[in-house]
Scaffold this motif. Structure first.
Motif, PDB file in Angstrom:
ATOM      1  N   LEU A 152       0.824  -1.210   0.000  1.00  4.93           N
ATOM      2  CA  LEU A 152       0.000   0.000   0.000  1.00  4.93           C
ATOM      3  C   LEU A 152       0.863   1.267   0.000  1.00  4.93           C
ATOM      4  O   LEU A 152       0.618   2.210  -0.761  1.00  4.93           O
ATOM      5  N   GLN A 153       1.871   1.281   0.853  1.00  5.97           N
ATOM      6  CA  GLN A 153       2.738   2.455   0.944  1.00  5.97           C
ATOM      7  C   GLN A 153       3.524   2.674  -0.347  1.00  5.97           C
ATOM      8  O   GLN A 153       3.639   3.812  -0.837  1.00  5.97           O
ATOM      9  N   ASP A 154       4.056   1.597  -0.912  1.00  2.04           N
ATOM     10  CA  ASP A 154       4.873   1.736  -2.124  1.00  2.04           C
ATOM     11  C   ASP A 154       4.024   2.145  -3.327  1.00  2.04           C
ATOM     12  O   ASP A 154       4.484   2.909  -4.185  1.00  2.04           O
ATOM     13  N   ILE A 155       2.802   1.653  -3.421  1.00  2.00           N
ATOM     14  CA  ILE A 155       1.937   2.042  -4.537  1.00  2.00           C
ATOM     15  C   ILE A 155       1.493   3.500  -4.379  1.00  2.00           C
ATOM     16  O   ILE A 155       1.424   4.247  -5.366  1.00  2.00           O
ATOM     17  N   GLU A 156       1.204   3.920  -3.175  1.00  2.00           N
ATOM     18  CA  GLU A 156       0.851   5.321  -2.959  1.00  2.00           C
ATOM     19  C   GLU A 156       2.007   6.240  -3.319  1.00  2.00           C
ATOM     20  O   GLU A 156       1.806   7.367  -3.802  1.00  2.00           O
ATOM     21  N   ALA A 157       3.242   5.759  -3.126  1.00  2.00           N
ATOM     22  CA  ALA A 157       4.420   6.581  -3.420  1.00  2.00           C
ATOM     23  C   ALA A 157       4.664   6.757  -4.922  1.00  2.00           C
ATOM     24  O   ALA A 157       5.468   7.613  -5.316  1.00  2.00           O
ATOM     25  N   THR A 158       4.000   5.986  -5.772  1.00  3.88           N
ATOM     26  CA  THR A 158       4.190   6.135  -7.224  1.00  3.88           C
ATOM     27  C   THR A 158       3.452   7.355  -7.774  1.00  3.88           C
ATOM     28  O   THR A 158       3.641   7.711  -8.938  1.00  3.88           O
ATOM     29  N   LYS A 159       2.600   7.967  -6.961  1.00  2.00           N
ATOM     30  CA  LYS A 159       1.862   9.183  -7.346  1.00  2.00           C
ATOM     31  C   LYS A 159       1.060   8.999  -8.638  1.00  2.00           C
ATOM     32  O   LYS A 159       1.139   9.810  -9.564  1.00  2.00           O
ATOM     33  N   GLY A 160       0.346   7.921  -8.704  1.00  5.38           N
ATOM     34  CA  GLY A 160      -0.574   7.707  -9.812  1.00  5.38           C
ATOM     35  C   GLY A 160      -0.061   6.830 -10.931  1.00  5.38           C
ATOM     36  O   GLY A 160      -0.828   6.489 -11.841  1.00  5.38           O
ATOM     37  N   LYS A 161       1.219   6.443 -10.910  1.00  2.68           N
ATOM     38  CA  LYS A 161       1.716   5.532 -11.945  1.00  2.68           C
ATOM     39  C   LYS A 161       1.080   4.147 -11.802  1.00  2.68           C
ATOM     40  O   LYS A 161       0.866   3.442 -12.789  1.00  2.68           O
ATOM     41  N   VAL A 162       0.847   3.788 -10.575  1.00  5.29           N
ATOM     42  CA  VAL A 162       0.176   2.526 -10.289  1.00  5.29           C
ATOM     43  C   VAL A 162      -0.974   2.829  -9.337  1.00  5.29           C
ATOM     44  O   VAL A 162      -0.787   3.538  -8.345  1.00  5.29           O
ATOM     45  N   TYR A 163      -2.157   2.330  -9.643  1.00  8.13           N
ATOM     46  CA  TYR A 163      -3.269   2.576  -8.738  1.00  8.13           C
ATOM     47  C   TYR A 163      -4.170   1.347  -8.699  1.00  8.13           C
ATOM     48  O   TYR A 163      -4.228   0.548  -9.636  1.00  8.13           O
ATOM     49  N   PHE A 164      -4.822   1.225  -7.563  1.00  8.05           N
ATOM     50  CA  PHE A 164      -5.674   0.064  -7.338  1.00  8.05           C
ATOM     51  C   PHE A 164      -6.953   0.166  -8.155  1.00  8.05           C
ATOM     52  O   PHE A 164      -7.382   1.247  -8.545  1.00  8.05           O
ATOM     53  N   ASN A 165      -7.543  -0.969  -8.369  1.00  6.40           N
ATOM     54  CA  ASN A 165      -8.829  -0.994  -9.045  1.00  6.40           C
ATOM     55  C   ASN A 165      -9.936  -0.745  -8.027  1.00  6.40           C
ATOM     56  O   ASN A 165      -9.993  -1.378  -6.976  1.00  6.40           O
ATOM     57  N   TYR A 166     -10.782   0.225  -8.317  1.00 12.46           N
ATOM     58  CA  TYR A 166     -11.910   0.548  -7.445  1.00 12.46           C
ATOM     59  C   TYR A 166     -13.208   0.169  -8.149  1.00 12.46           C
ATOM     60  O   TYR A 166     -13.351   0.388  -9.356  1.00 12.46           O
ATOM     61  N   PRO A 167     -14.154  -0.355  -7.413  1.00  9.35           N
ATOM     62  CA  PRO A 167     -15.462  -0.622  -8.035  1.00  9.35           C
ATOM     63  C   PRO A 167     -16.067   0.686  -8.550  1.00  9.35           C
ATOM     64  O   PRO A 167     -16.129   1.683  -7.825  1.00  9.35           O
ATOM     65  N   SER A 168     -16.458   0.717  -9.808  1.00 13.29           N
ATOM     66  CA  SER A 168     -16.990   1.949 -10.389  1.00 13.29           C
ATOM     67  C   SER A 168     -18.041   1.618 -11.442  1.00 13.29           C
ATOM     68  O   SER A 168     -18.084   0.513 -11.978  1.00 13.29           O
ATOM     69  N   LEU A 169     -18.848   2.599 -11.725  1.00 15.39           N
ATOM     70  CA  LEU A 169     -19.870   2.474 -12.764  1.00 15.39           C
ATOM     71  C   LEU A 169     -19.573   3.517 -13.831  1.00 15.39           C
ATOM     72  O   LEU A 169     -19.514   4.712 -13.543  1.00 15.39           O
ATOM     73  N   GLN A 170     -19.322   3.077 -15.037  1.00 16.89           N
ATOM     74  CA  GLN A 170     -18.949   3.987 -16.128  1.00 16.89           C
ATOM     75  C   GLN A 170     -20.102   4.085 -17.128  1.00 16.89           C
ATOM     76  O   GLN A 170     -20.590   3.077 -17.630  1.00 16.89           O
ATOM     77  N   LEU A 171     -20.512   5.298 -17.406  1.00 22.43           N
ATOM     78  CA  LEU A 171     -21.568   5.543 -18.379  1.00 22.43           C
ATOM     79  C   LEU A 171     -20.917   5.766 -19.736  1.00 22.43           C
ATOM     80  O   LEU A 171     -20.222   6.761 -19.957  1.00 22.43           O
ATOM     81  N   VAL A 172     -21.092   4.841 -20.629  1.00 28.17           N
ATOM     82  CA  VAL A 172     -20.387   4.889 -21.918  1.00 28.17           C
ATOM     83  C   VAL A 172     -21.171   5.625 -22.996  1.00 28.17           C
ATOM     84  O   VAL A 172     -20.625   5.997 -24.029  1.00 28.17           O
TER      85      VAL A 172
END
Length: 305
Positions: A268-288
């Motif tokens: 968690l700490q190392d991924i947060e330190a990438t400043k957006g280069k790597v980010y977790f998948n969040y449940p989301s709803l996309q309107l296409v």
């Protein structure tokens, strides 16, 4: 009165009973003396436990031998009756006999020893004591997540070693392979994500790789086993929603939950330190897209209004 007492004492059965009582007292005084004065000085818990158990078992054996020796000349006439009674007792106490046989298998077959973490009879926990008829276990799990004690002491008949598989988590190879899965969103730096997760495995669980590898080599001296990879490794898979990274690593059987927590914290700490280069998948709803709407007015209804 004195003559009656003298006649009573001259009775052979009374004399033999006195001999048995005195002999049993001497045997167990000696056993308890050895346990409290000599065996308690043994520094190793395992060796001290074995010495106390063996001395107690020897006390029971000597007691039985003493009784047989004292009444040896009386046993011939009872042999037939004892045979018939023994068959009935064996049938009634078959579970006890199987449990005793299970105890012999545990002690001499090295199924497990005190301090081992096992699963026996559907119960998982650490072995506290191995009795002649039952094994005492401090249970883990159930309503407590992970491999932590729940405080419940369980007594399991030794006969279960013949009825069900015995799982030993800490025998000749006190290590386990474990995995954690990380969901990374599409569009991340995939190689950087893999490096971060693998580095976490090497940092947190890396010191066990060499120890577990040496332990595996020792097993191969006695059993038919292929070479195993004990170093941390990462595999990648995708699905419709995210990229799934699986970290496989070796962990001490007692630190499985703690190690997993440390791994998650570092990742968690190392991924947060990438400043957006790597980010977790969040449940989301996309309107296409929004479908075109066609509205038809009723002209006649409008004129009437």
């Amino acid at each position: 009165m004195d003559e009656a007492l003298i006649d009573f004492l001259k009775n052979p059965i009374v004399g033999r009973a006195v001999i048995i009582i005195v002999g049993i007292l001497l045997i167990w005084i000696l056993v308890k003396f050895l346990q409290k004065k000599l065996f308690r000085k043994i520094e190793s818990n395992q060796s001290r436990y074995k010495a106390i158990k063996i001395s107690s078992f020897a006390g029971y054996i000597l007691t039985i031998i003493l009784i047989i020796f004292v009444f040896s000349d009386k046993l011939t006439g009872l042999s037939t009756a004892l045979g018939v009674a023994g068959a009935g007792i064996a049938f009634a106490l078959q579970e006890v006999i199987v449990s005793f046989a299970g105890w012999l298998s545990i002690v001499f077959g090295a199924f497990y020893k005190t301090g081992d973490r096992i699963k026996l009879g559907g119960i998982t926990g650490d072995v506290m004591d191995i009795g002649v008829l039952r094994t005492t276990i401090m249970e883990t799990g159930e309503w407590v997540d992970g491999d932590l004690y729940n405080g419940r002491i369980v007594f399991i008949a030794n006969s279960f070693v013949f009825k069900e598989p015995v799982f030993n988590y800490s025998g000749d190879f006190p290590f386990l392979w474990d995995e954690i899965k990380i969901a990374i969103a599409f569009g991340s730096d995939y190689q950087l994500a893999s490096d971060i997760i693998l580095n976490a495995g090497k940092t947190v669980a890396g010191d066990l790789s060499k120890r577990s590898f040496d332990g595996w080599k020792k097993l191969q001296r006695y059993y038919r086993l292929e070479d195993a990879k004990t170093h941390s490794m990462v595999s990648v898979a995708t699905n419709d929603s995210f990229v799934e990274y699986t970290l496989r690593y070796v962990v001490d059987y007692q630190r499985r939950r703690i190690t997993k927590s440390e791994l998650y914290n570092k990742i968690l700490q190392d991924i947060e330190a990438t400043k957006g280069k790597v980010y977790f998948n969040y449940p989301s709803l996309q309107l296409v897209g929004v479908p075109d709407l066609k509205v038809k007015m009723d002209e006649k209804a409008n004129r009437e209004k």
